[in-house]
Design a protein around this motif. Structure first.
Motif, PDB file in Angstrom:
ATOM      1  N   GLY A 238     -25.564  59.676 -47.987  1.00  0.00           N
ATOM      2  CA  GLY A 238     -25.994  60.980 -48.494  1.00  0.00           C
ATOM      3  C   GLY A 238     -24.838  61.894 -48.788  1.00  0.00           C
ATOM      4  O   GLY A 238     -24.834  62.636 -49.788  1.00  0.00           O
ATOM      5  N   GLU A 239     -23.807  61.864 -47.936  1.00  0.00           N
ATOM      6  CA  GLU A 239     -22.623  62.695 -48.156  1.00  0.00           C
ATOM      7  C   GLU A 239     -21.869  62.267 -49.412  1.00  0.00           C
ATOM      8  O   GLU A 239     -21.382  63.119 -50.176  1.00  0.00           O
ATOM      9  N   LEU A 240     -21.773  60.943 -49.651  1.00  0.00           N
ATOM     10  CA  LEU A 240     -21.097  60.457 -50.851  1.00  0.00           C
ATOM     11  C   LEU A 240     -21.811  60.935 -52.118  1.00  0.00           C
ATOM     12  O   LEU A 240     -21.175  61.387 -53.078  1.00  0.00           O
ATOM     13  N   ALA A 241     -23.138  60.824 -52.114  1.00  0.00           N
ATOM     14  CA  ALA A 241     -23.914  61.256 -53.282  1.00  0.00           C
ATOM     15  C   ALA A 241     -23.804  62.760 -53.485  1.00  0.00           C
ATOM     16  O   ALA A 241     -23.644  63.250 -54.617  1.00  0.00           O
ATOM     17  N   ALA A 242     -23.869  63.521 -52.400  1.00  0.00           N
ATOM     18  CA  ALA A 242     -23.809  64.977 -52.510  1.00  0.00           C
ATOM     19  C   ALA A 242     -22.455  65.442 -53.027  1.00  0.00           C
ATOM     20  O   ALA A 242     -22.358  66.399 -53.816  1.00  0.00           O
ATOM     21  N   ALA A 243     -21.378  64.763 -52.598  1.00  0.00           N
ATOM     22  CA  ALA A 243     -20.039  65.159 -53.021  1.00  0.00           C
ATOM     23  C   ALA A 243     -19.853  65.029 -54.531  1.00  0.00           C
ATOM     24  O   ALA A 243     -19.090  65.786 -55.145  1.00  0.00           O
ATOM     25  N   GLN A 244     -20.576  64.078 -55.138  1.00  0.00           N
ATOM     26  CA  GLN A 244     -20.478  63.869 -56.590  1.00  0.00           C
ATOM     27  C   GLN A 244     -21.686  64.426 -57.329  1.00  0.00           C
ATOM     28  O   GLN A 244     -21.873  64.148 -58.516  1.00  0.00           O
ATOM     29  N   ARG A 245     -22.506  65.192 -56.627  1.00  0.00           N
ATOM     30  CA  ARG A 245     -23.695  65.832 -57.206  1.00  0.00           C
ATOM     31  C   ARG A 245     -24.618  64.817 -57.875  1.00  0.00           C
ATOM     32  O   ARG A 245     -25.146  65.053 -58.962  1.00  0.00           O
ATOM     33  N   VAL A 246     -24.813  63.692 -57.206  1.00  0.00           N
ATOM     34  CA  VAL A 246     -25.756  62.688 -57.690  1.00  0.00           C
ATOM     35  C   VAL A 246     -27.111  62.958 -57.051  1.00  0.00           C
ATOM     36  O   VAL A 246     -27.234  63.055 -55.816  1.00  0.00           O
ATOM     37  N   VAL A 247     -28.132  63.102 -57.863  1.00  0.00           N
ATOM     38  CA  VAL A 247     -29.483  63.383 -57.364  1.00  0.00           C
ATOM     39  C   VAL A 247     -30.067  62.130 -56.721  1.00  0.00           C
ATOM     40  O   VAL A 247     -30.027  61.042 -57.302  1.00  0.00           O
TER      41      VAL A 247
ATOM     42  N   SER B 139     -33.485  56.359 -47.329  1.00  0.00           N
ATOM     43  CA  SER B 139     -34.305  56.008 -46.171  1.00  0.00           C
ATOM     44  C   SER B 139     -33.780  54.766 -45.456  1.00  0.00           C
ATOM     45  O   SER B 139     -33.646  53.699 -46.063  1.00  0.00           O
ATOM     46  N   PRO B 140     -33.458  54.908 -44.152  1.00  0.00           N
ATOM     47  CA  PRO B 140     -33.089  53.740 -43.353  1.00  0.00           C
ATOM     48  C   PRO B 140     -34.297  52.808 -43.205  1.00  0.00           C
ATOM     49  O   PRO B 140     -35.430  53.270 -42.998  1.00  0.00           O
ATOM     50  N   GLN B 141     -34.064  51.526 -43.325  1.00  0.00           N
ATOM     51  CA  GLN B 141     -35.129  50.535 -43.227  1.00  0.00           C
ATOM     52  C   GLN B 141     -34.820  49.573 -42.076  1.00  0.00           C
ATOM     53  O   GLN B 141     -33.715  49.056 -41.981  1.00  0.00           O
ATOM     54  N   GLN B 142     -35.814  49.377 -41.218  1.00  0.00           N
ATOM     55  CA  GLN B 142     -35.641  48.440 -40.115  1.00  0.00           C
ATOM     56  C   GLN B 142     -36.912  47.634 -39.953  1.00  0.00           C
ATOM     57  O   GLN B 142     -38.026  48.145 -40.143  1.00  0.00           O
TER      58      GLN B 142
ATOM     59  N   ALA C 259     -27.029  56.069 -43.199  1.00  0.00           N
ATOM     60  CA  ALA C 259     -27.654  56.873 -44.253  1.00  0.00           C
ATOM     61  C   ALA C 259     -26.941  58.202 -44.440  1.00  0.00           C
ATOM     62  O   ALA C 259     -26.817  58.709 -45.561  1.00  0.00           O
ATOM     63  N   GLU C 260     -26.436  58.787 -43.336  1.00  0.00           N
ATOM     64  CA  GLU C 260     -25.741  60.065 -43.429  1.00  0.00           C
ATOM     65  C   GLU C 260     -24.505  59.951 -44.328  1.00  0.00           C
ATOM     66  O   GLU C 260     -24.235  60.840 -45.146  1.00  0.00           O
ATOM     67  N   ARG C 261     -23.761  58.862 -44.160  1.00  0.00           N
ATOM     68  CA  ARG C 261     -22.560  58.667 -44.972  1.00  0.00           C
ATOM     69  C   ARG C 261     -22.907  58.501 -46.443  1.00  0.00           C
ATOM     70  O   ARG C 261     -22.249  59.072 -47.327  1.00  0.00           O
TER      71      ARG C 261
ATOM     72  N   TYR D  87     -31.072  48.137 -43.181  1.00  0.00           N
ATOM     73  CA  TYR D  87     -30.337  48.598 -44.358  1.00  0.00           C
ATOM     74  C   TYR D  87     -30.839  49.980 -44.759  1.00  0.00           C
ATOM     75  O   TYR D  87     -31.802  50.505 -44.171  1.00  0.00           O
ATOM     76  N   VAL D  88     -30.165  50.572 -45.740  1.00  0.00           N
ATOM     77  CA  VAL D  88     -30.565  51.872 -46.261  1.00  0.00           C
ATOM     78  C   VAL D  88     -31.004  51.693 -47.712  1.00  0.00           C
ATOM     79  O   VAL D  88     -30.319  51.053 -48.507  1.00  0.00           O
ATOM     80  N   ARG D  89     -32.146  52.275 -48.049  1.00  0.00           N
ATOM     81  CA  ARG D  89     -32.698  52.197 -49.403  1.00  0.00           C
ATOM     82  C   ARG D  89     -32.425  53.521 -50.122  1.00  0.00           C
ATOM     83  O   ARG D  89     -32.675  54.595 -49.574  1.00  0.00           O
ATOM     84  N   LEU D  90     -31.876  53.418 -51.351  1.00  0.00           N
ATOM     85  CA  LEU D  90     -31.586  54.601 -52.161  1.00  0.00           C
ATOM     86  C   LEU D  90     -32.267  54.474 -53.523  1.00  0.00           C
ATOM     87  O   LEU D  90     -32.263  53.392 -54.117  1.00  0.00           O
TER      88      LEU D  90
END
Length: 340
Positions: A263-272, A277-280, A259-261, A222-225
């Motif tokens: 990050g792009e969603l957050a950046a598009a809405q200017r969310v800090v 981090s991907p977790q495995q 994780a790339e997707r 999973y990805v941790r944000l």
């Protein structure tokens, strides 16, 4: 190759190995994993003809081990580092093995130097520490410059430098096109060494797959944000059809989305974002998940105050050589061999 077909071993009513079928291929390091009592050592002994199977077969390049002429030039094995005459010196122990398989005397000196035992070649093996005995066992396995290597717990007794050394030796052997089959309970080391895994439990095959696929199939990824704008981030993910669940420390966890997707969603809405981090899971976690139902010996938590005591360790012999010798069949000294 090492080929097992329906390999089975009974000891009375006890089934130690149960219908094992798999192939150990050249060019990669294959890890052989399983809980205590899973049948790993019994399987390796049957490969070497030390135990007879109750049913099934095991072949080395299409032949039974006992059919191999000068077998140390085909298969080098370390199953028990203390399986040697304690009254013999390191050099004489290897010399006896060399003479029995037509291996040049010069090769004895080569492997002793390779494993770092040159300074104790005349010392009797009964005085060796666990780590020194392990090095001598590795030297014996490498003696015939074999095309197939089998190691059972090769890092047992080695210091960190020795562990690092044998790890790279095994990788280099595989890179030369040899077959390397290694059993170990040290999961962190297997994760750094093996490319393919064979996992057994109670004598049965549980997995025969690559390292990456094994971890992926037996654990959650999973990805941790983390963000100081957690609610805004939740809204952004929700609008994009991404489901997030609460994690520790106020973090969010998302399955099935790169994780790339995210990050792009957050950046598009200017969310800090403070964390993306991907977790495995580790190999150990995946192994524990797969073998949870086939562990034969369960230890209890706790223990007395002496549970963690350890005696003083003896210093290990320093590393000296970085190469493992020429490819199979090209010693450069002594009698040359021609194989079909």
């Amino acid at each position: 190759m090492i080929e097992l077909k329906g390999l089975t071993k009974h000891y009375g009513d006890k089934v130690a190995v149960d219908q094992l079928t798999f192939t150990v291929r050249p060019g990669i390091v294959t890890g052989f994993l399983g809980p205590n009592g899973a049948g790993k050592s019994t399987t390796m002994r049957m490969v070497l003809g030390l135990d007879n199977p109750t049913a099934g077969s095991v072949r080395i390049d299409g032949k039974h081990y006992r059919q191999l002429k000068d077998p140390l030039t085909y298969v080098g094995a370390l199953l028990d580092a203390k399986a040697m005459h304690g009254g013999r010196s390191a050099a004489n122990h290897l010399l006896c093995l060399a003479q029995s398989n037509g291996i040049p005397r010069a090769r004895v000196d080569e492997v002793l130097d390779l494993v770092g035992l040159t300074s104790v070649v005349k010392k009797r093996s009964r005085g060796f520490s666990l780590g020194m005995g392990q090095r001598l066992g590795i030297a014996a396995a490498l003696l015939g410059n074999p095309r197939i290597l089998m190691f059972d717990e090769p890092v047992n007794g080695l210091d960190p430098e020795g562990i690092h050394w044998i790890r790279h030796v095994m990788k280099r052997l595989a890179a030369q096109g040899r077959t390397v089959f290694v059993s170990s309970h040290l999961m962190s080391e297997m994760a750094l060494t093996a490319e393919h895994l064979v996992v057994i439990g109670k004598g049965r095959l549980l997995a025969d797959t690559s390292m990456a696929e094994f971890i992926q199939e037996n654990s959650r990824s999973y990805v941790r944000l983390r963000s100081p704008e957690r609610e805004r981030l939740l809204d952004v993910l929700h609008r994009a059809g991404v489901r997030a669940v609460a994690g520790p420390d106020g973090a969010l966890e998302v399955d099935g989305v790169p994780a790339e997707r995210l990050g792009e969603l957050a950046a598009a809405q200017r969310v800090v974002l403070h964390e993306l981090s991907p977790q495995q899971a580790s190999l150990e976690e995946a192994f524990m998940q797969l073998t949870a139902g086939v562990v034969e010996y369960h230890a209890r938590n706790g223990g007395g105050p002496a549970a963690g005591r350890r005696g003083p360790s003896r210093p290990a012999v320093p590393e000296r050589a970085l190469s493992v010798g020429p490819p199979p069949g090209s010693w450069g000294t002594g009698r040359q061999r021609k194989r079909s």
